[in-house]
Design an enzyme around this catalytic site. Sequence first.
Site, short mmCIF file in Angstrom:
data_model
loop_
_atom_site.label_atom_id
_atom_site.label_comp_id
_atom_site.label_asym_id
_atom_site.label_seq_id
_atom_site.Cartn_x
_atom_site.Cartn_y
_atom_site.Cartn_z
N TRP A 56 0.80 -1.23 0.00
CA TRP A 56 0.00 0.00 0.00
C TRP A 56 0.83 1.27 0.00
CZ3 TRP A 56 -4.83 -0.94 -1.17
CH2 TRP A 56 -5.39 -2.19 -0.84
N ASP A 57 2.07 1.19 -0.48
CA ASP A 57 2.92 2.38 -0.59
C ASP A 57 3.11 3.06 0.76
OD1 ASP A 57 4.48 4.23 -2.01
OD2 ASP A 57 2.80 5.61 -2.24
N TRP A 58 3.30 2.28 1.80
CA TRP A 58 3.46 2.83 3.15
C TRP A 58 4.94 3.14 3.43
CZ3 TRP A 58 -0.46 -0.75 6.11
CH2 TRP A 58 -1.73 -0.17 6.06
N LYS B 234 2.98 6.75 7.60
CA LYS B 234 1.71 7.01 6.92
C LYS B 234 0.54 6.33 7.61
CE LYS B 234 3.54 7.56 2.21
NZ LYS B 234 3.47 7.02 0.82
#
Length: 236
Positions: free
Chosen positions: A183-185, A211
Amino acid sequence: GAEERIFSVRNSHLWALDAKTGGLVPGFGGNGRIDLRPRFGAVGRAMLMWNFAPFVCNDVVLVGVGLNDNIKTRDEPPGMVQAFDVRTGKPLWTFNPIPRPGELGNDTWENDSWSYSGSANVWSFMSADEELGYAYLPTGSPTSDMYGGHRLGDNLFGNSLVCVKCATGERVWHFQTIHHDLWDWDNNVAPILADIRVNGKPVKAVVQLTKQAMAFVFDRVTGAPVWPIEERPVPP
């Protein structure tokens, strides 16, 4: 002692400027600048970006890299951090967040996915405790940041806070805030150094904001969590 210097990155070069005159420092790299691209080799269509400030820790200047972590091909290189001598520009060390065979963490990239996965880069700001001689590197997600079917495993050192020795790049400790990111964290902000008291005892702490709206707090010397960090199994 060297004159006071200002370091900046423009396009793909690290520049050293004399703080008093604004002129290039002739003895640094090639007439005051260093090309940052060669370390990444032939990277096809990869988008290499340097849109942030370099970071100085004692006698070393560190530079991360910006990469397109949602790329759908295998062209993206690992997001390496490069370190140079602040006086001469001599390359000192490189930290590769995607470990090679024989290196710690390589077995967390199943089916040799280390060989073609990219990013896990430090594109945000770093921090350092110059007294300890430690730098703190917040890494982002590996490619692709929304699909991980080709890179099974925990994928160290993606999505991690990594403590290294400024002088040598040797890893001191690390903590991975997300295993196998989907999740692009990215750890997208500089770690915060804070001297705090816990149960009446002083702690040299480092705080990594995320994030996920969580703050991960560690002893910045040892990497031990200051407060318990619970890991819960979830459905795959």
